[in-house]
Design an enzyme around this catalytic site. Structure first.
Site, PDB file in Angstrom:
ATOM      1  N   ARG A 100      -2.222   0.892  -7.234  1.00 42.12           N
ATOM      2  CA  ARG A 100      -1.361   0.925  -6.046  1.00 42.12           C
ATOM      3  C   ARG A 100       0.109   0.665  -6.355  1.00 42.12           C
ATOM      4  O   ARG A 100       0.982   1.293  -5.771  1.00 42.12           O
ATOM      5  CB  ARG A 100      -1.838  -0.140  -5.048  1.00 42.12           C
ATOM      6  CG  ARG A 100      -3.056   0.300  -4.339  1.00 42.12           C
ATOM      7  CD  ARG A 100      -3.487  -0.693  -3.298  1.00 42.12           C
ATOM      8  NE  ARG A 100      -4.633  -0.102  -2.621  1.00 42.12           N
ATOM      9  CZ  ARG A 100      -5.415  -0.751  -1.783  1.00 42.12           C
ATOM     10  NH1 ARG A 100      -5.165  -2.009  -1.508  1.00 42.12           N
ATOM     11  NH2 ARG A 100      -6.439  -0.144  -1.221  1.00 42.12           N
TER      12      ARG A 100
ATOM     13  N   ARG B 138      -4.139  -6.158  -6.849  1.00 45.22           N
ATOM     14  CA  ARG B 138      -5.555  -6.084  -6.479  1.00 45.22           C
ATOM     15  C   ARG B 138      -6.109  -4.662  -6.645  1.00 45.22           C
ATOM     16  O   ARG B 138      -5.476  -3.690  -6.246  1.00 45.22           O
ATOM     17  CB  ARG B 138      -5.727  -6.512  -5.024  1.00 45.22           C
ATOM     18  CG  ARG B 138      -7.137  -6.352  -4.504  1.00 45.22           C
ATOM     19  CD  ARG B 138      -7.184  -6.632  -3.030  1.00 45.22           C
ATOM     20  NE  ARG B 138      -6.451  -5.648  -2.280  1.00 45.22           N
ATOM     21  CZ  ARG B 138      -6.935  -4.958  -1.240  1.00 45.22           C
ATOM     22  NH1 ARG B 138      -8.176  -5.168  -0.829  1.00 45.22           N
ATOM     23  NH2 ARG B 138      -6.205  -4.083  -0.595  1.00 45.22           N
TER      24      ARG B 138
ATOM     25  N   HIS C 125       0.867  -1.177   0.000  1.00 47.27           N
ATOM     26  CA  HIS C 125       0.000   0.000   0.000  1.00 47.27           C
ATOM     27  C   HIS C 125       0.901   1.223   0.000  1.00 47.27           C
ATOM     28  O   HIS C 125       1.816   1.313   0.823  1.00 47.27           O
ATOM     29  CB  HIS C 125      -0.914   0.007   1.226  1.00 47.27           C
ATOM     30  CG  HIS C 125      -2.075   0.919   1.062  1.00 47.27           C
ATOM     31  ND1 HIS C 125      -1.937   2.289   1.013  1.00 47.27           N
ATOM     32  CD2 HIS C 125      -3.398   0.666   0.900  1.00 47.27           C
ATOM     33  CE1 HIS C 125      -3.140   2.834   0.837  1.00 47.27           C
ATOM     34  NE2 HIS C 125      -4.031   1.870   0.757  1.00 47.27           N
TER      35      HIS C 125
END
Ligand SMILES: Cc1cc2nc3c(=O)[nH]c(=O)nc-3n(C[C@H](O)[C@H](O)[C@H](O)COP(=O)(O)OP(=O)(O)OC[C@H]3O[C@@H](n4cnc5c(N)ncnc54)[C@H](O)[C@@H]3O)c2cc1C
Length: 516
Positions: free
Chosen positions: A278, A372, A233
């Protein structure tokens, strides 16, 4: 070792009580099921900590095909198109089902879902709760529903340690509970143990999430998939706390911008800007830091005084670090956050070992590809729990034969963290990965408390070493180009040990196979 009460004999066992485990158990009702959780119910797991919410095409300007396209784009083309399509179609109803179950999603004045925007989503489609408190509310409702469902038996403080497998089929499970080791006679086990962040020095995951379910499956001979794809992240709060508090994408979704230590935006010229996928944002911050800079998230203009009301959890984390996000930029850095890889499962959630399913973050179905899409994981677990439950319920019962075995000692991933973090972070290279593979193989073959965590870390490092190109979250400084063809990876623990043994002597230490 005590055999568990006869009443449990033959019941499916779900290992893990986050969104994936509890939803699977609820979907199995009225069929009896046993759920194991290694802590007290509702106190551990990533689900509890989720902030942003759940992604689904719920808005009037949205449709599943758009959600699917965004998922594939974020996944850098590695996603399984059929799985993505099924997920995007099913997600809206999965969220309505959770609302019927009692989850109090934030609503608009007309009663519709209040939907937020997050990175790499082309529409506002994140159903949130209490601003940034999605996980707490989800767990509150699921725990209440599970406790109220007579068919669900929850065994708290039960740590699953080994699967008993014969002829590639599950025959039982060894766990250690408050009164010592216990043997579950079962031919159906669902792994729902969540992520792997506890294997890294810097992660947003609870420390107890260190891939124990992946180790159970790998030691039982199951194939794991896409292990090299670890999501970092980009905006964890840059403080010395571990786990690192998360500053959700939703903050950027509401207009906060990334700036360097001089206050200059560094994402302005990148496609998607602050809302790029991300991996793109994480690498930009990694480069900035590698050149001696620091990254900050500036929410002072876009959100300002509304910060506390919109993001109470993040505001509290900032306050604890003596940062006032309404008046000053928030220091941020990348941290391990999510694992796209996991136990390789087919469209019904079945692993390569008969009688073994996986659901939630522990599973790798091909939905997320190489990266993701934000807020797809809670929704994935809710969608897949129903599919897994149907498959478990439809499985042909097998004869139960018990072969009592010693319960392995409790795992401790501490020895693994520095090795994996150095080699398999935001940017990787062959030299560091080879060295890590040698060291991890030694640990994984030992009988020490780091053996199981090291087995999982070894599979990550071997998969990362084998993938000699850059794709999604997997970035190789020595192979920066994308691949000619996009192919998912698959690996057993035996194959990982064999790969370790083949690492050139300059890197390799002794590595021998070890499978229970
Ligand atoms: C800070 C943070 C914010 C996030 N925000 C979002 C978000 O907004 N939206 C989104 O979609 N996703 C988000 N995610 C990701 C998402 O929360 C997780 O992917 C998801 O909750 C995983 O659910 P799970 O049920 O698979 O695992 P978890 O919720 O992690 O549950 C795992 C369970 O397994 C148990 N367990 C583990 N090992 C054993 C064992 N050996 N024996 C018995 N029990 C065991 C644990 O005790 C726990 O009960 C976030 C993650 C983090 C860390």
């Amino acid at each position: 070792m005590t055999a568990t009460p006869f009443a449990f004999r033959g019941r499916p066992v779900v290992v893990g009580a986050g969104v994936a485990g509890l939803m699977t158990a609820l979907e199995l009702a009225p069929r009896p099921v046993v759920v194991l959780t290694k802590t007290l119910l509702g106190v551990e797991g990533s689900t509890l900590w989720a902030q942003g919410g759940m992604a689904a095409a719920l808005g009037p300007d949205d449709e599943p095909a758009l959600h699917a396209a965004d998922t594939v784009a974020a996944g850098d083309g590695l996603c399984d198109a059929a799985i993505v399509d099924r997920f995007a179609r099913a997600a809206p109803e999965a969220i309505r089902k959770l609302a019927r179950l009692g989850v109090r999603f934030d609503r608009k004045p007309d009663g519709g879902f209040a939907l937020g925007l997050e990175a790499a989503h082309s529409r506002s489609r994140i159903a949130h709760v209490g601003g940034d408190g999605a996980g707490r509310e989800l767990m509150r409702a699921l725990v209440a529903a599970a406790r109220a469902t007579a068919s669900v038996t929850i065994l708290e403080s039960f740590d699953a340690r080994r699967l008993l497998v014969e002829d590639n089929a599950v025959r039982g499970l060894i766990a250690v509970g408050p009164s010592g080791p216990a043997l579950f006679a079962t031919d159906r086990v669902v792994i729902a143990t969540g992520g792997i962040g506890g294997l890294y020095a810097e992660s947003t995951n609870p420390l107890g999430s260190f891939g124990q379910g992946l180790a159970l499956a790998a030691r039982a001979g199951a194939a794991l998939a896409d292990m090299e794809f670890v999501q970092f992240h980009p905006t964890a709060l840059d403080v010395s706390l571990r786990p690192m508090p998360l500053v959700s994408e939703a903050v950027r979704g509401e207009g906060a911008v990334l700036v360097d230590e001089r206050g200059q935006r560094f994402m302005a010229d990148v496609r998607g800007e602050e809302l790029a996928p991300r991996d793109v944002v994480a690498r930009a911050i990694w480069r900035l830091r590698a050149s001696g800079g620091r990254a900050f998230l500036d929410a002072t203009s876009a959100i300002g005084a509304k910060f506390e009301a919109r993001f109470p959890t993040i505001a509290a984390a900032c306050r604890a670090a003596r940062i006032d996000p309404t008046r000053e930029p928030i220091p941020v850095r990348p941290a391990q956050h999510y694992h796209m890889g996991g136990i390789a499962v087919d469209a019904e959630g079945r692993s390569s070992v008969s009688g073994l399913w996986a659901c939630g973050e522990a599973a790798s179905s091909g939905l997320h590809g190489a990266n993701r899409l934000a807020s797809n994981s809670l929704a994935e677990a809710a969608v897949d729990a129903a599919i897994v439950a149907r498959s478990v319920d439809g499985a042909k019962p097998q004869a139960l034969r018990l072969h009592p075995a010693r319960a392995p000692q409790a795992s401790d991933p501490a020895a693994v963290r520095a090795i994996l973090s150095r080699a398999a972070g935001v940017a990787r290279d062959g030299g560091a990965l080879s060295a890590a593979v040698g060291a991890l193989a030694d640990l994984a073959a030992s009988n020490g408390p780091a053996a199981d965590p090291a087995a999982v870390a070894l599979m990550i490092a071997v998969a990362a070493l084998r993938r000699e190109h850059s794709l999604g979250a997997h970035y190789r400084t020595d192979f920066p180009s994308p691949p000619k063809a996009r192919e998912r990876s698959r690996l057993t623990l035996d194959e990982a040990f064999a790969a370790a043994a083949a690492v050139p002597p300059v890197f390799a230490r002794r590595a021998s196979g070890c499978r229970a």
